[in-house]
Write a protein that holds these residues in place. Structure first.
Motif, short mmCIF file in Angstrom:
data_model
loop_
_atom_site.label_atom_id
_atom_site.label_comp_id
_atom_site.label_asym_id
_atom_site.label_seq_id
_atom_site.Cartn_x
_atom_site.Cartn_y
_atom_site.Cartn_z
N ASP A 6 0.88 -1.18 0.16
CA ASP A 6 -0.07 -0.01 -0.12
C ASP A 6 0.81 1.28 -0.03
OD1 ASP A 6 0.91 0.13 2.56
OD2 ASP A 6 -1.05 -0.09 3.59
N GLY A 7 2.25 1.18 0.03
CA GLY A 7 3.10 2.28 -0.04
C GLY A 7 3.26 2.92 1.30
N THR A 8 3.03 2.08 2.39
CA THR A 8 3.35 2.99 3.63
C THR A 8 4.08 1.87 4.63
OG1 THR A 8 1.46 1.94 4.71
CG2 THR A 8 0.95 3.91 3.65
N ILE A 9 5.02 2.59 5.42
CA ILE A 9 5.67 2.19 6.41
C ILE A 9 5.13 2.38 7.84
CG2 ILE A 9 8.25 1.96 7.77
CD1 ILE A 9 8.99 2.90 4.79
N ARG A 10 5.04 1.69 8.62
CA ARG A 10 4.31 1.84 10.08
C ARG A 10 5.11 1.24 11.19
NH1 ARG A 10 -1.93 2.32 8.89
NH2 ARG A 10 -1.85 2.43 6.63
N TYR A 11 5.03 2.08 12.26
CA TYR A 11 5.66 1.83 13.35
C TYR A 11 4.90 1.67 14.41
CZ TYR A 11 9.19 2.53 17.05
OH TYR A 11 10.02 2.40 18.29
N TRP A 12 4.91 0.32 15.04
CA TRP A 12 3.88 -0.26 15.97
C TRP A 12 4.69 -0.22 17.49
CZ3 TRP A 12 -1.12 -1.07 13.98
CH2 TRP A 12 -0.98 -1.38 12.51
N ASP A 13 3.75 -0.08 18.56
CA ASP A 13 4.09 -0.92 19.66
C ASP A 13 2.87 -2.06 19.87
OD1 ASP A 13 3.97 -1.73 22.38
OD2 ASP A 13 3.58 0.28 23.24
N PHE A 14 3.56 -3.18 19.49
CA PHE A 14 3.09 -4.38 19.38
C PHE A 14 2.45 -5.18 20.60
CE2 PHE A 14 7.25 -6.04 18.69
CZ PHE A 14 7.42 -7.27 19.34
N SER A 15 2.85 -4.37 21.77
CA SER A 15 2.34 -5.19 22.99
C SER A 15 0.93 -4.61 23.39
CB SER A 15 3.14 -4.70 24.31
OG SER A 15 3.07 -3.17 24.38
N VAL A 16 0.57 -3.62 22.65
CA VAL A 16 -1.12 -3.17 23.09
C VAL A 16 -1.78 -3.60 21.72
CG1 VAL A 16 -2.20 -1.23 23.19
CG2 VAL A 16 0.06 -1.02 24.03
N PRO A 17 -2.08 -3.75 20.82
CA PRO A 17 -1.01 -3.15 19.87
C PRO A 17 -1.63 -1.78 19.59
CG PRO A 17 -2.66 -4.59 18.52
CD PRO A 17 -2.92 -4.60 20.15
N GLU A 18 -0.67 -0.97 19.10
CA GLU A 18 -0.98 0.57 18.94
C GLU A 18 -0.03 0.93 17.68
OE1 GLU A 18 -0.64 4.76 21.04
OE2 GLU A 18 0.02 3.23 22.18
N LEU A 19 -0.87 1.71 16.86
CA LEU A 19 0.02 2.29 15.61
C LEU A 19 0.66 3.53 16.28
CD1 LEU A 19 0.83 2.52 12.60
CD2 LEU A 19 -1.30 3.27 12.30
N ILE A 20 2.02 3.92 15.94
CA ILE A 20 2.55 4.88 16.53
C ILE A 20 3.01 6.01 15.40
CG2 ILE A 20 4.71 6.12 17.71
CD1 ILE A 20 4.74 3.18 19.26
N LYS A 21 3.52 5.49 14.14
CA LYS A 21 3.64 6.36 13.22
C LYS A 21 3.38 5.86 11.52
CE LYS A 21 7.84 9.43 11.96
NZ LYS A 21 8.77 9.81 12.52
N ILE A 22 3.15 6.54 10.86
CA ILE A 22 3.03 6.29 9.37
C ILE A 22 3.85 7.09 8.56
CG2 ILE A 22 1.43 5.82 7.51
CD1 ILE A 22 -0.89 5.38 9.29
#
Length: 145
Positions: free
Chosen positions: A76-92
């Motif tokens: 989809d053309g995106t890089i995503r940064y995650w906290d996968f303990s929650v999970p929570e998307l932090i940055k796109i």
């Protein structure tokens, strides 16, 4: 002899720092499995096309093994940064080209903890050239966390 079949996993999986979870690219999501039971426990949803890479941010100290951050890339053309303990998307980060694969060599020299001075993160991307679909292009991309 058995012939045919196909793997549903096209990208290498990644273990969490504590080795208690296995992150696997499964279609448009990353499914997180318990290594103790083999059962799915969480998923990272949000990509709108095939996820092509998952990279766990390595722990720099024994105490930071409980931190659970990862980067994902997608067609989809995106890089995503995650906290996968929650999970929570932090940055796109929007690259605007389908990402075939991703390598982040700078992760080996930085910590997973956040501090006041954000280090630069650098990634190498293999993207699809939409003008000439048969060609893959390697590009470098740098950003601050």
């Amino acid at each position: 002899m058995i012939r045919g079949g196909r793997s549903y996993v096209l990208s290498p999986p990644a273990f969490s720092n504590d080795a208690k979870r296995l992150l696997v690219c499964t279609a448009n999501t990353v499914t997180i499995f318990s290594t103790a039971t083999g059962l799915p426990v969480l998923s990272l949803d949000g990509h709108t096309a095939l996820v092509t890479a998952v990279i766990v941010v390595p722990a720099s100290t024994p105490a930071s093994k409980i931190l659970c951050y990862c980067w994902t890339a997608s067609l989809d053309g995106t890089i995503r940064y995650w906290d996968f303990s929650v999970p929570e998307l932090i940055k796109i980060i929007n690259v605007n080209l389908p990402i075939i694969s991703m390598v982040i060599p700078s992760l080996l020299s930085q910590t997973a903890e956040t501090n006041d001075k954000s280090p630069k993160t650098f990634a190498y991307l293999s993207v699809e050239n939409t003008k000439e679909p048969e060609k893959e292009v390697w590009q470098g991309l740098a950003w601050s966390n």
